[in-house]
Motif scaffolding. Structure first.
Motif, short mmCIF file in Angstrom:
data_model
loop_
_atom_site.label_atom_id
_atom_site.label_comp_id
_atom_site.label_asym_id
_atom_site.label_seq_id
_atom_site.Cartn_x
_atom_site.Cartn_y
_atom_site.Cartn_z
N ASP A 16 78.33 70.31 49.07
CA ASP A 16 78.25 69.07 49.87
C ASP A 16 77.21 69.22 50.98
N VAL A 17 76.39 68.19 51.13
CA VAL A 17 75.43 68.12 52.22
C VAL A 17 75.55 66.73 52.83
N GLN A 18 75.56 66.66 54.14
CA GLN A 18 75.70 65.37 54.82
C GLN A 18 74.56 65.17 55.82
N PRO A 19 73.39 64.79 55.31
CA PRO A 19 72.25 64.57 56.21
C PRO A 19 72.43 63.32 57.05
N THR A 20 71.82 63.33 58.21
CA THR A 20 71.80 62.16 59.09
C THR A 20 70.50 61.42 58.85
N ILE A 21 70.60 60.15 58.44
CA ILE A 21 69.42 59.35 58.13
C ILE A 21 69.45 58.04 58.90
N SER A 22 68.33 57.36 58.94
CA SER A 22 68.27 56.07 59.64
C SER A 22 69.13 55.04 58.90
N CYS A 44 71.30 59.36 45.60
CA CYS A 44 70.73 60.30 46.57
C CYS A 44 70.39 61.63 45.91
N GLU A 45 71.30 62.12 45.09
CA GLU A 45 71.08 63.40 44.40
C GLU A 45 69.85 63.31 43.49
N GLU A 46 69.80 62.27 42.67
CA GLU A 46 68.69 62.12 41.71
C GLU A 46 67.36 61.89 42.43
N THR A 47 67.39 61.18 43.55
CA THR A 47 66.16 60.94 44.31
C THR A 47 65.64 62.24 44.92
N CYS A 48 66.54 63.05 45.46
CA CYS A 48 66.14 64.33 46.05
C CYS A 48 65.63 65.30 44.98
N ILE A 49 66.27 65.31 43.83
CA ILE A 49 65.82 66.19 42.74
C ILE A 49 64.41 65.79 42.30
N ALA A 93 68.91 53.83 65.24
CA ALA A 93 70.29 54.24 64.96
C ALA A 93 70.34 55.02 63.65
N LYS A 94 71.23 56.01 63.61
CA LYS A 94 71.35 56.87 62.43
C LYS A 94 72.81 57.01 62.02
N GLU A 95 73.00 57.33 60.75
CA GLU A 95 74.34 57.59 60.22
C GLU A 95 74.26 58.70 59.19
N ARG A 96 75.40 59.33 58.94
CA ARG A 96 75.45 60.37 57.92
C ARG A 96 75.65 59.75 56.55
N ILE A 97 75.20 60.46 55.54
CA ILE A 97 75.40 60.04 54.16
C ILE A 97 75.76 61.29 53.34
#
Length: 208
Positions: A16-22, A44-49, A93-97
């Motif tokens: 699990d990874v929970q980056p903070t993004i806009s 998110c997973e497929e986009t990062c890969i 403003a940012k939130e985790r995903i």
């Protein structure tokens, strides 16, 4: 009483990874999720890969590398005097995903984090943002998954709409699949209308 032995980790267990993004980036991801009816975590997973495999995305990120690493067949040279991107952020403003990666992909994320001199969470945020800005990838990604929703004839019609809008665009701007689909769904995103029915209705009106 014998103590419990340590269990061997499952090879396919995800990290699990929970980056903070806009919030604006998060909104785009949720919009894509709605349009193609696919889980946010999967997108998110497929986009990062994709980003980890894309020379275009890695070339963009490599401008901030503080340490030298090799990805695929390319050696990227880092510079210790590059400004840190650990806390570099837009004033918004940012939130985790939440994202989950297979062990192999997480190792590549960790390598990217090492090169950037940041945490894996921060590296994931930077990777996600850089990857989702790759218009060629996003357009192909949306088109691929829409093909599961629409039959061949309707997909051809939707491609004709894109082609027409780009040929007749007076502002010399390329209309993307995401821009068109966002326009189509803006008025129905809070309704119970299905993705399929929304697209079919739009195409029927467009032909008329």
């Amino acid at each position: 009483m014998k103590g419990r032995g340590l269990k061997k980790p499952r090879i396919d267990k995800k990290r699990d990874v929970q980056p903070t993004i806009s919030i604006s980036l998060k909104d785009v991801i949720y919009r894509i999720s709605y349009i193609i009816d696919r889980p946010v975590k999967t997108i998110c997973e497929e986009t990062c890969i994709h980003g980890l495999m894309s020379k275009k995305v890695l070339d963009e990120l490599s401008q901030h590398f503080k340490r030298s690493v090799q990805f695929q067949n390319t050696m990227y040279i880092g510079r210790l005097d590059n400004p840190s991107v650990q806390r570099m952020s837009i004033m918004t403003a940012k939130e985790r995903i939440g994202i989950r990666f297979k062990a192999f992909d997480y190792e590549n994320i960790s390598t990217l984090a090492f090169a950037l001199g940041v945490t894996p969470s921060r590296a994931t945020a930077l990777l996600l943002e850089a990857s989702i800005k790759d218009n060629d990838f996003i357009n192909a990604y949306l088109e691929k998954h829409l093909a599961y929703t629409l039959d061949d004839n309707r997909m051809k019609e939707l491609r004709k709409v894109i082609r027409y809008l780009n040929i007749n665009n007076p502002y010399d701007e390329k209309i993307s699949w995401l821009a068109l689909l966002t326009y189509i769904f803006n008025e129905v995103k809070d309704s119970a209308v299905s993705v399929h029915d929304t697209l079919v209705d739009y195409l029927n009106k467009w032909r008329d």
